[in-house]
Design an enzyme around this catalytic site. Structure first.
Site, PDB file in Angstrom:
ATOM      1  N   GLY A  56      -3.646   0.722  -4.333  1.00 29.65           N
ATOM      2  CA  GLY A  56      -2.864   0.789  -4.744  1.00 29.65           C
ATOM      3  C   GLY A  56      -2.048   2.120  -4.333  1.00 29.65           C
ATOM      4  O   GLY A  56      -2.991   3.165  -4.094  1.00 29.65           O
TER       5      GLY A  56
ATOM      6  N   ALA B 262      -0.009   4.572   0.905  1.00 31.49           N
ATOM      7  CA  ALA B 262       0.604   5.766   0.821  1.00 31.49           C
ATOM      8  C   ALA B 262      -0.292   6.901   1.268  1.00 31.49           C
ATOM      9  O   ALA B 262       0.389   8.277   0.357  1.00 31.49           O
ATOM     10  CB  ALA B 262       0.343   5.823  -0.930  1.00 31.49           C
ATOM     11  N   ALA B 263      -1.180   7.199   2.021  1.00 27.48           N
ATOM     12  CA  ALA B 263      -1.943   8.703   2.522  1.00 27.48           C
ATOM     13  C   ALA B 263      -0.974   9.586   2.305  1.00 27.48           C
ATOM     14  O   ALA B 263      -0.544  10.916   2.182  1.00 27.48           O
ATOM     15  CB  ALA B 263      -2.661   8.200   2.974  1.00 27.48           C
ATOM     16  N   GLY B 264       0.429   9.296   3.408  1.00 25.35           N
ATOM     17  CA  GLY B 264       1.271  10.017   4.238  1.00 25.35           C
ATOM     18  C   GLY B 264       2.472  10.473   2.981  1.00 25.35           C
ATOM     19  O   GLY B 264       2.822  10.880   2.983  1.00 25.35           O
ATOM     20  N   ASP B 265       2.871   9.359   1.880  1.00 24.21           N
ATOM     21  CA  ASP B 265       3.039   9.664   0.843  1.00 24.21           C
ATOM     22  C   ASP B 265       2.586  11.037  -0.519  1.00 24.21           C
ATOM     23  O   ASP B 265       3.344  11.612  -0.765  1.00 24.21           O
ATOM     24  CB  ASP B 265       3.833   8.404   0.300  1.00 24.21           C
ATOM     25  CG  ASP B 265       4.013   7.576   0.879  1.00 24.21           C
ATOM     26  OD1 ASP B 265       4.875   7.582   1.973  1.00 24.21           O
ATOM     27  OD2 ASP B 265       3.791   6.079   0.382  1.00 24.21           O
TER      28      ASP B 265
HETATM   29  O1  RIB Z   1       4.187   3.947   2.571  1.00 21.58           O
HETATM   30  C1  RIB Z   1       3.335   3.006   1.625  1.00 21.58           C
HETATM   31  C2  RIB Z   1       4.416   2.265   1.461  1.00 21.58           C
HETATM   32  O2  RIB Z   1       5.253   1.331   2.253  1.00 21.58           O
HETATM   33  C3  RIB Z   1       4.183   1.664   0.254  1.00 21.58           C
HETATM   34  O3  RIB Z   1       3.831   1.814  -1.300  1.00 21.58           O
HETATM   35  C4  RIB Z   1       4.963   0.179   0.127  1.00 21.58           C
HETATM   36  O4  RIB Z   1       5.706  -0.261  -0.482  1.00 21.58           O
HETATM   37  C5  RIB Z   1       5.841   0.695   1.852  1.00 21.58           C
HETATM   38  O5  RIB Z   1       7.415   1.277   1.420  1.00 21.58           O
END
Ligand code: RIB
Length: 310
Positions: A292, A254-257
């Site tokens: 997480g 989730a670093a990109g998120d």
């Molecule tokens: O970018 C990370 C996410 O990719 C995770 O939370 C997983 O659910 C997938 O969607």
């Protein structure tokens, strides 16, 4: 005439329950390995980005679909607890909620398998029914864990209403040119930039070439995220590299998120793009120092207290 627009961010995207195993090394095909620990964390690229922007202080509306099951309930509760507006979160009895199987190794790298479930049941018609949310928004943010027709409809509504459109093209999928033409800011990693542009990305110069190809395809600005090497911002006027903060990576999931969610927050708040990228890079660096996906997203006060590298 007073504008009815607020500074809100509309996120169309996925919500998954992440089943995360910590391993010393990833198993090879046919191999069984022991894991060191297991945890269940709320995630999904859409939910991660929505919560990221909301924890930073943004007004965030989430559009997506969960199953009528216990995982869906936990995902909805997580969004609500983080002050994400879930008025447009839909539920279906036809499929189960999205899940992701994630292995994280000793270096904080990950391997992810997504089982989309209800996330892929969002239709363009359901997006159109929610056009009121788009009319008010400053930023529309989406990813590729939702049906492409629904993503296109969201970006088109955003463009029509003069909002800033951001697409995080993850996970890597082929997408039509008509969709790319609706994107103000595209935030691919190197794999995604390579797939979308058709340009092999193996050096800095090739990364820039891929970004330029994406501009030719109609995207207005490209920000290629490069992990611990920072990111490259390219548009018709500039090409600029931004460094990453040096941190000890615990979990890069989730670093990109975090980057895309924080970028949306900063742009919705009126920041200029270079300042927004510097801010988003800091948020992404923070997120890799925590386990997480959603649990790793900082609030502004966490960022203020944080001393990277210590
Ligand atoms: O970018 C990370 C996410 O990719 C995770 O939370 C997983 O659910 C997938 O969607």
């Amino acid at each position: 005439m007073p504008s009815s627009r607020d500074n809100s961010i509309v996120v169309l995207g996925s919500a998954n329950m992440d089943m995360v195993a910590k391993v010393k090394g990833f198993p090879r095909p046919g191999e069984t390995v022991f894991g060191a620990s297991f945890g269940m964390f709320p995630g999904g690229k859409g939910a991660n980005q929505a919560v990221c922007a909301a924890r930073l202080g943004g007004t965030v509306v989430f559009i997506g679909k969960i199953g009528a099951d216990v995982l869906g309930k936990r995902l909805a509760d997580t969004l609500k607890r983080n002050k994400v507006n879930v008025r447009h979160l839909m539920r279906t009895r036809d499929t189960m909620s999205g899940t992701a199987l994630i292995a994280v190794d000793g270096k904080g790298e990950n391997e992810i398998i997504v089982i989309s479930g209800s996330n892929m049941a969002v239709t363009p018609g359901e997006i159109r029914q929610r056009k009121g949310a788009f009319a008010r928004a400053r930023v529309i943010l989406s990813q590729l864990e939702s049906p492409l027709e629904a993503v296109r409809e969201s970006l088109a509504l955003g463009r029509r209403n003069g909002a800033i459109t951001i697409l995080n093209p993850a996970p890597a999928r082929r997408i039509p040119g008509s969709l790319l033409k609706l994107v103000d800011y595209l935030t691919p990693n190197e794999t995604e930039a390579e797939m979308l542009s058709g340009v092999r990305v193996n050096t800095g110069a090739r990364t820039e070439k891929a970004a330029l190809k994406l501009l030719d395809l109609g995207v207005r600005n490209v920000i290629v995220t490069l992990g611990s090497r920072g990111c490259l911002f390219v548009n018709r006027k500039t090409s600029k590299r931004f460094p990453a903060l040096k941190v000890r990576s615990v979990d890069s999931t989730a670093a990109g998120d975090a980057f895309s969610g924080a970028l949306a927050f900063a742009l919705a708040g009126g920041k200029a793009i270079e300042e927004a990228i510097t801010f988003a890079s800091r948020v992404a660096a923070y997120s890799v120092t925590r386990m997480g996906a959603i649990p790793s997203m900082p609030a502004l006060r966490d960022l203020r207290k944080w001393r990277p590298g210590r």
